[in-house]
Every structure is written in structure tokens, then in C-alpha cells.
Design a protein around this motif. Structure first.
Motif, PDB file in Angstrom:
ATOM      1  N   VAL A  54     -19.432  10.739 -34.397  1.00  0.00           N
ATOM      2  CA  VAL A  54     -19.599  10.822 -36.113  1.00  0.00           C
ATOM      3  C   VAL A  54     -19.596  12.040 -36.778  1.00  0.00           C
ATOM      4  CG1 VAL A  54     -22.236  11.041 -37.197  1.00  0.00           C
ATOM      5  CG2 VAL A  54     -21.962   8.917 -35.347  1.00  0.00           C
ATOM      6  N   GLN A  55     -19.170  12.862 -36.203  1.00  0.00           N
ATOM      7  CA  GLN A  55     -19.966  13.952 -36.857  1.00  0.00           C
ATOM      8  C   GLN A  55     -17.924  14.299 -37.085  1.00  0.00           C
ATOM      9  OE1 GLN A  55     -21.797  16.876 -36.540  1.00  0.00           O
ATOM     10  NE2 GLN A  55     -20.537  17.959 -38.121  1.00  0.00           N
ATOM     11  N   GLN A  56     -16.973  14.120 -36.390  1.00  0.00           N
ATOM     12  CA  GLN A  56     -15.882  13.870 -37.217  1.00  0.00           C
ATOM     13  C   GLN A  56     -15.416  13.196 -37.867  1.00  0.00           C
ATOM     14  OE1 GLN A  56     -14.417  12.868 -33.324  1.00  0.00           O
ATOM     15  NE2 GLN A  56     -13.106  14.953 -33.261  1.00  0.00           N
ATOM     16  N   PHE A 272     -24.881   3.962 -38.190  1.00  0.00           N
ATOM     17  CA  PHE A 272     -26.149   3.784 -38.351  1.00  0.00           C
ATOM     18  C   PHE A 272     -26.819   2.598 -38.992  1.00  0.00           C
ATOM     19  CE2 PHE A 272     -25.215   8.648 -38.832  1.00  0.00           C
ATOM     20  CZ  PHE A 272     -25.228   9.032 -37.726  1.00  0.00           C
ATOM     21  N   LEU A 273     -26.184   1.579 -39.505  1.00  0.00           N
ATOM     22  CA  LEU A 273     -26.890   0.591 -39.668  1.00  0.00           C
ATOM     23  C   LEU A 273     -26.970  -0.848 -38.221  1.00  0.00           C
ATOM     24  CD1 LEU A 273     -25.128  -0.419 -43.450  1.00  0.00           C
ATOM     25  CD2 LEU A 273     -27.321   0.039 -42.531  1.00  0.00           C
ATOM     26  N   LYS A 274     -26.081  -0.481 -37.594  1.00  0.00           N
ATOM     27  CA  LYS A 274     -25.315  -1.116 -36.412  1.00  0.00           C
ATOM     28  C   LYS A 274     -26.209   0.155 -36.121  1.00  0.00           C
ATOM     29  CE  LYS A 274     -23.058  -3.721 -33.058  1.00  0.00           C
ATOM     30  NZ  LYS A 274     -21.510  -3.037 -33.429  1.00  0.00           N
ATOM     31  N   ASP A 319     -21.947   9.089 -31.010  1.00  0.00           N
ATOM     32  CA  ASP A 319     -23.176  10.128 -31.672  1.00  0.00           C
ATOM     33  C   ASP A 319     -23.239  11.133 -31.322  1.00  0.00           C
ATOM     34  OD1 ASP A 319     -25.146   9.509 -33.318  1.00  0.00           O
ATOM     35  OD2 ASP A 319     -26.671   8.238 -33.081  1.00  0.00           O
ATOM     36  N   PHE A 320     -24.036  11.450 -32.164  1.00  0.00           N
ATOM     37  CA  PHE A 320     -24.743  12.646 -31.931  1.00  0.00           C
ATOM     38  C   PHE A 320     -26.188  13.186 -31.509  1.00  0.00           C
ATOM     39  CE2 PHE A 320     -25.863  12.708 -35.856  1.00  0.00           C
ATOM     40  CZ  PHE A 320     -24.431  13.385 -37.084  1.00  0.00           C
ATOM     41  N   ASP A 321     -27.021  13.547 -30.668  1.00  0.00           N
ATOM     42  CA  ASP A 321     -28.354  13.470 -30.331  1.00  0.00           C
ATOM     43  C   ASP A 321     -29.320  13.899 -31.820  1.00  0.00           C
ATOM     44  OD1 ASP A 321     -27.665  14.601 -26.631  1.00  0.00           O
ATOM     45  OD2 ASP A 321     -27.890  12.088 -27.653  1.00  0.00           O
TER      46      ASP A 321
END
Length: 327
Positions: A54-56, A272-274, A319-321
Motif C-alpha cells: 500500500v505504501q509503495q 481499503f474498500l475491499k 497492507d501496513f499496520d
């Protein structure tokens, strides 16, 4: 007897080994084996490579480094997007807040809600006036040529809202199509296109509140829009307005609008919708369900339980925490 061997058998044939040909065959086999091993190694490496994070993807998006996230929302659609006592509220707005927080914009101080109307939602995205649009935006193939979509986060249909006094004369589609029956709707909407295609006498307005005011004053006989929007206006006048649920148009897939070239932002929003969908699919609570129950739920489909639809074309992301702020 000439030609017989001492053992009585036929003479043994001499087999000549073509050594250059053998070397060529061996070389070819070695090359083929090397290519096969290289291909296998490449496939294994490809399988082992993790998906992007996600960050990338966030760092590749147009919002990276922005101190404020600009989100286009409606301000004239009760239960979906409106302003009460100076505060933006509604189902779309709550979905927008959830996405903003997931993207690193944790409070309303980090969000700039920009008022959009039905006929200028695409224009605001294309012109760079907003980063996202969360305003009852239905997916269509024509719109997909101009903007990107993430979702859907709600599936609905077109319908009608009428004054209670008109219940006896407006029951079928033919009743609404009869001469002298004026149906109000908003311009540049999927509802407008469907009504025009079917030959309705359509009165177009910029603000759907004009449709409501016109029905209450007797100027319009009915209004047509997404059932979500109609539920909101009905909630304001439950004794004077009523829904007429007739099959009209195709299923409406309500999505988040993003700039057409920003696939990274689309991927992260879809992720994030998923994530919310996965949280709620087994009957658990989720950001989507919380937003729905807080706003639209009690009035939509007469309170019938509705669940979040599964977002489509969502890539796998790591994902990131801790939600990292892109600023």
C-alpha cells in the motif's frame, strides 16, 4: 561357407558413430536444458516476488506529499451528502472520511470537502479541483473514458418519489409517461438518460431540492433518481412523500471517482474498500456498515438489511499496520 562367422552366425554389422553429429545433439540438449532451467528459475522468482505494498502505491499516487486531501461531496442530498450545523454528514461523507483516514488524513482538518453537483462531478476531477469524488457517482462506460472508478461501495436502482396525494394516479410506468405528467430529475445523471430514452416528460434541475419543493407546491408530479437519494428526501417529509418502486433502468453501481491516469490512487482506494468488505462479509462490523447504519440504513429499502457489495478489480497489495500519512 563364405561370409559365416566361426560361430555360425551372420557377420556382425559395424555401426559408425558420427561423432560431430553426436556433439551437436549434445550441445543442443544442453542449451535446451539451460533455457528450461532459466525459465523455471524465472517463474519461481516471479511466484516468489511479493505484491507491491500500500505504501509503495501510495507514494506513486498524485496525493503523495499533499497536506490536505480534497474530496468532492454533495451538500444537497439528505442522508448521502449534506451539511448540518456547518458539518458535512451523510453516507457518502462517512465513506469519504473512512478512506481519507486510511490514506493518512486522520481528521476533518486534513480534509477539504468540496461541494459538487451532479453535472460537475466529472469536471472537478478532470480539472484537478478534487482528488476524489464520493457523491453518488454511478459507473458507466462513457464516464470510464474520462475518469477512473474504485468500487462499487453501494449497488442501487433508479426509482420514483411522489406526493402522497398522487398515489392513486401514479402507479405504473405508463402512468408516469402519460401526457401532462412532469417528472423532475437532475441534469447529467444516469436517471436523466434513462427517462429521456423512455420518452418521459423530464424537467431538469441542478439541485434536486428543487424537485422536492416543486412536488410539494404542485409544480412537479414526481421526481426520479437513485433510490438512495430518494430515501434521503423522503426522510425529510415522511408524511407528504412516498416511494413508488418500479423497474427503471439498469443496476446502479455507486463508486469512488479518481483521476483517470492515477491508477495507483485507484488501487489503494479499492484496497481499503475491499478491506471493509472483508471485515463485514461474515456478519461482523465494518466501517461501511457503521456508516450505513448511522445514516442511510433506517430509511433505505424501508430498513431492509443491506450489505456492502464486493469491490471489483482490486489488485493484491501488502497492507501496513500503522496508516502512514502521505505528507
Amino acid at each position: 561357407m563364405g561370409g559365416r562367422t566361426r560361430s555360425g552366425g551372420w557377420p556382425a554389422r559395424r555401426i559408425r558413430f558420427d561423432r560431430p553429429g553426436l556433439r551437436r545433439a549434445a550441445t543442443t540438449a544442453a542449451v535446451a536444458l539451460t533455457l528450461l532451467l532459466a525459465t523455471a528459475a524465472a517463474c519461481a522468482e516471479q511466484r516468489a516476488a511479493p505484491p507491491p505494498s500500500v505504501q509503495q502505491r501510495l507514494e506513486q499516487s498524485s496525493i503523495w506529499g499533499q497536506p490536505v486531501l480534497r474530496i468532492g461531496v454533495a451538500t444537497n442530498e439528505p442522508l448521502m451528502g449534506e451539511v448540518r450545523n456547518g458539518v458535512h454528514t451523510g453516507f457518502d461523507v462517512e465513506i469519504a472520511r473512512y478512506l481519507a483516514a486510511s490514506l493518512g488524513y486522520a481528521s476533518d482538518k486534513d480534509i477539504r470537502f468540496v461541494e459538487v453537483h451532479t453535472d460537475d462531478r466529472l469536471e472537478f476531477l478532470i480539472g484537478g479541483k478534487v482528488d476524489l469524488v464520493v457523491a453518488s457517482l454511478s459507473y458507466t462506460e462513457e464516464r470510464a473514458k474520462l475518469i477512473g472508478f474504485a468500487g462499487p461501495y453501494l449497488v442501487t436502482r433508479q426509482s420514483f418519489l411522489i406526493p402522497v396525494a398522487a398515489e392513486s394516479r401514479l402507479r405504473t410506468l405508463e402512468d408516469f409517461q402519460a401526457p401532462g405528467v412532469d417528472v423532475c430529475s437532475s441534469g447529467s445523471s444516469t436517471t436523466e438518460s434513462e427517462l429521456a430514452r423512455r420518452g418521459f416528460a423530464v424537467k431538469l434541475v441542478e439541485d434536486l431540492q428543487e424537485c422536492v419543493d416543486g412536488m410539494l407546491s404542485g409544480r412537479f408530479d414526481a421526481m426520479s433518481s437513485d433510490k438512495t437519494i430518494l430515501a434521503g428526501f423522503r426522510s425529510q417529509h415522511p408524511q407528504k412523500l412516498m416511494p413508488v418502486d418500479l423497474p427503471l433502468g439498469a443496476i446502479e453501481r455507486i463508486c469512488v471517482g479518481v483521476p483517470i491516469g492515477d491508477t495507483a490512487l485507484r488501487d489503494v482506494v479499492g484496497h481499503f474498500l475491499k478491506e471493509s468488505y472483508e471485515q463485514g462479509r461474515d456478519g461482523g462490523t465494518s466501517p461501511w456498515l457503521t456508516a450505513y447504519n448511522k445514516t442511510l440504513g433506517p430509511w433505505y429499502e424501508d430498513g431492509t438489511e443491506v450489505t456492502q457489495p464486493e469491490p471489483q478489480d482490486v489488485p493484491e497489495l501488502v497492507d501496513f499496520d500503522d496508516k502512514a500519512s502521505p505528507r
